[in-house]
Design a protein around this motif. Structure first.
Motif, PDB file in Angstrom:
ATOM      1  N   ALA A 229     -27.585   4.267 -46.931  1.00  0.00           N
ATOM      2  CA  ALA A 229     -26.851   3.076 -46.474  1.00  0.00           C
ATOM      3  C   ALA A 229     -27.626   2.355 -45.378  1.00  0.00           C
ATOM      4  CB  ALA A 229     -25.470   3.478 -45.978  1.00  0.00           C
ATOM      5  N   CYS A 230     -28.234   3.111 -44.462  1.00  0.00           N
ATOM      6  CA  CYS A 230     -29.007   2.494 -43.387  1.00  0.00           C
ATOM      7  C   CYS A 230     -30.168   1.673 -43.949  1.00  0.00           C
ATOM      8  CB  CYS A 230     -29.528   3.561 -42.429  1.00  0.00           C
ATOM      9  SG  CYS A 230     -28.251   4.339 -41.423  1.00  0.00           S
ATOM     10  N   MET A 257     -29.680   2.004 -36.029  1.00  0.00           N
ATOM     11  CA  MET A 257     -30.484   2.859 -36.907  1.00  0.00           C
ATOM     12  C   MET A 257     -31.002   2.094 -38.126  1.00  0.00           C
ATOM     13  SD  MET A 257     -29.901   6.900 -37.602  1.00  0.00           S
ATOM     14  CE  MET A 257     -29.092   6.951 -39.200  1.00  0.00           C
ATOM     15  N   THR A 258     -31.685   0.987 -37.854  1.00  0.00           N
ATOM     16  CA  THR A 258     -32.382   0.281 -38.923  1.00  0.00           C
ATOM     17  C   THR A 258     -33.507   1.175 -39.450  1.00  0.00           C
ATOM     18  OG1 THR A 258     -33.823  -0.782 -37.308  1.00  0.00           O
ATOM     19  CG2 THR A 258     -31.839  -1.980 -37.958  1.00  0.00           C
ATOM     20  N   GLU A 265     -36.004   7.948 -38.007  1.00  0.00           N
ATOM     21  CA  GLU A 265     -36.925   9.073 -38.211  1.00  0.00           C
ATOM     22  C   GLU A 265     -36.367  10.356 -37.607  1.00  0.00           C
ATOM     23  OE1 GLU A 265     -40.755   8.125 -36.687  1.00  0.00           O
ATOM     24  OE2 GLU A 265     -40.925   6.249 -37.826  1.00  0.00           O
ATOM     25  N   ASN A 266     -35.833  10.253 -36.403  1.00  0.00           N
ATOM     26  CA  ASN A 266     -35.270  11.427 -35.732  1.00  0.00           C
ATOM     27  C   ASN A 266     -34.088  11.992 -36.518  1.00  0.00           C
ATOM     28  OD1 ASN A 266     -37.100  11.111 -33.658  1.00  0.00           O
ATOM     29  ND2 ASN A 266     -35.681   9.986 -32.343  1.00  0.00           N
ATOM     30  N   ASP A 270     -33.814  15.766 -37.867  1.00  0.00           N
ATOM     31  CA  ASP A 270     -33.129  16.722 -36.990  1.00  0.00           C
ATOM     32  C   ASP A 270     -31.608  16.778 -37.093  1.00  0.00           C
ATOM     33  OD1 ASP A 270     -35.586  17.409 -35.856  1.00  0.00           O
ATOM     34  OD2 ASP A 270     -35.471  15.792 -34.388  1.00  0.00           O
ATOM     35  N   TYR A 271     -30.981  15.881 -37.848  1.00  0.00           N
ATOM     36  CA  TYR A 271     -29.530  15.770 -37.775  1.00  0.00           C
ATOM     37  C   TYR A 271     -28.837  16.074 -39.105  1.00  0.00           C
ATOM     38  CZ  TYR A 271     -29.837  13.797 -33.114  1.00  0.00           C
ATOM     39  OH  TYR A 271     -30.073  13.634 -31.774  1.00  0.00           O
ATOM     40  N   SER A 272     -27.607  16.515 -38.969  1.00  0.00           N
ATOM     41  CA  SER A 272     -26.751  16.758 -40.132  1.00  0.00           C
ATOM     42  C   SER A 272     -25.488  15.909 -39.994  1.00  0.00           C
ATOM     43  CB  SER A 272     -26.362  18.235 -40.206  1.00  0.00           C
ATOM     44  OG  SER A 272     -25.465  18.468 -41.279  1.00  0.00           O
ATOM     45  N   TYR A 273     -25.242  15.074 -40.998  1.00  0.00           N
ATOM     46  CA  TYR A 273     -24.036  14.235 -41.019  1.00  0.00           C
ATOM     47  C   TYR A 273     -23.039  14.887 -41.975  1.00  0.00           C
ATOM     48  CZ  TYR A 273     -21.519   9.856 -40.259  1.00  0.00           C
ATOM     49  OH  TYR A 273     -20.595   8.921 -39.862  1.00  0.00           O
TER      50      TYR A 273
END
Length: 281
Positions: A229-230, A257-258, A265-266, A270-273
């Motif tokens: 989506a981003c 967060m374009t 990138e981060n 590194d992240y979990s949604y």
């Protein structure tokens, strides 16, 4: 003289270090900063934009028909709502904590037909906008300014509490979860769509949930759908940011967060949604 010049050079650096320390180690400072930042953010010229989240792609017909420009943001609400059966929403009392400009909550209000529905947000600018924009539905759709960690509602007041991409910024996540559990009726549900850094932050979130007396029913990881989506929505976000004051545009492109942002990138690395449903016994 050189000592004075050195002091002038180091002063802004020292100020930044102090602010970073306060932000990371003082919940009260973080809470105050967040209050003023989001109130400023919701005071900007958003035009017809009613939502503020990363979104979910692809968008389905329901979200596209309701708001084509914000279809990905609305689809995130739809995916969150799928954590419960549609029949569980109809006629229920619903609270959204962190409602922003109200677009996602109003979409669910129209689509799933809950009973009395309330949105609460820290930003008075956001709430004033909601109260004006959705005035025709005020008999069943209500907006109030308030604090996620001190919810101004009675115990056992709601069947469903939702929180979309908001709790990760709270200065005291554990306190919010206790408050959400307090205002839920027995058998009620808390549904969260949000993200955490994998590892310690995610583990702490689950520990705080357990301490609040909530039981996890199901979790769905949607990180790839959010990043999709981003990417698809970058041009619209950049156009919105272009209307903001020039000094804030670089930061807001990161905030939005374009797909060219370092935040993108981060997040990818590194992240979990996740969308998680909890129940109160």
């Amino acid at each position: 003289m050189w000592k004075f010049l050195l002091f002038l050079i180091l002063l802004p650096v020292m100020a930044i270090v102090v602010l970073l320390l306060l932000f990371n180690f003082s919940p009260g400072f973080k809470r105050t900063f967040g209050k003023y930042f989001y109130n400023w953010l919701y005071g900007l010229k958003w035009g017809s934009t009613r939502t503020n989240n990363y979104g979910y792609g692809p968008a389905e017909a329901e979200a596209t028909a309701y708001g084509p420009e914000e279809k990905y943001q609305l689809q995130l609400y739809r995916e969150m709502a799928k954590g419960l059966e549609d029949a569980q929403w109809k006629g229920s009392t619903v609270l959204e904590v962190g409602c922003g400009r109200g677009g996602g909550l109003h979409f669910l209000f129209q689509l799933l037909q809950p009973g009395h529905t309330t949105g609460i947000d820290f930003s008075q600018n956001a709430i004033s906008d909601c109260q004006s924009h959705y005035a025709k539905d005020k008999e069943r759709l209500h907006f109030v300014q308030g604090d996620a960690m001190q919810l101004p509602f009675d115990n056992d007041a709601f069947d469903i509490v939702v929180n979309v991409e908001s709790s990760h910024i709270y200065s005291d996540q554990a306190r919010f979860l206790r408050e959400a559990a307090r205002v839920l009726r027995r058998g009620g549900h808390l549904v969260i769509a949000d993200y955490r850094a994998t590892g310690e932050a995610l583990a702490r979130f689950h520990a705080d949930v357990q301490a609040a007396g909530l039981t996890q029913l199901r979790t769905r990881v949607i990180s790839k759908d959010v990043l999709s989506a981003c990417k698809a929505d970058t041009a619209r976000r950049e156009a919105l940011v272009a209307n903001a004051p020039s000094f804030s545009r670089n930061y807001l492109n990161e905030f939005a967060m374009t797909d060219k942002s370092k935040e993108f990138e981060n997040f990818e690395r590194d992240y979990s949604y996740f969308i998680t449903v909890f129940s109160k016994a």
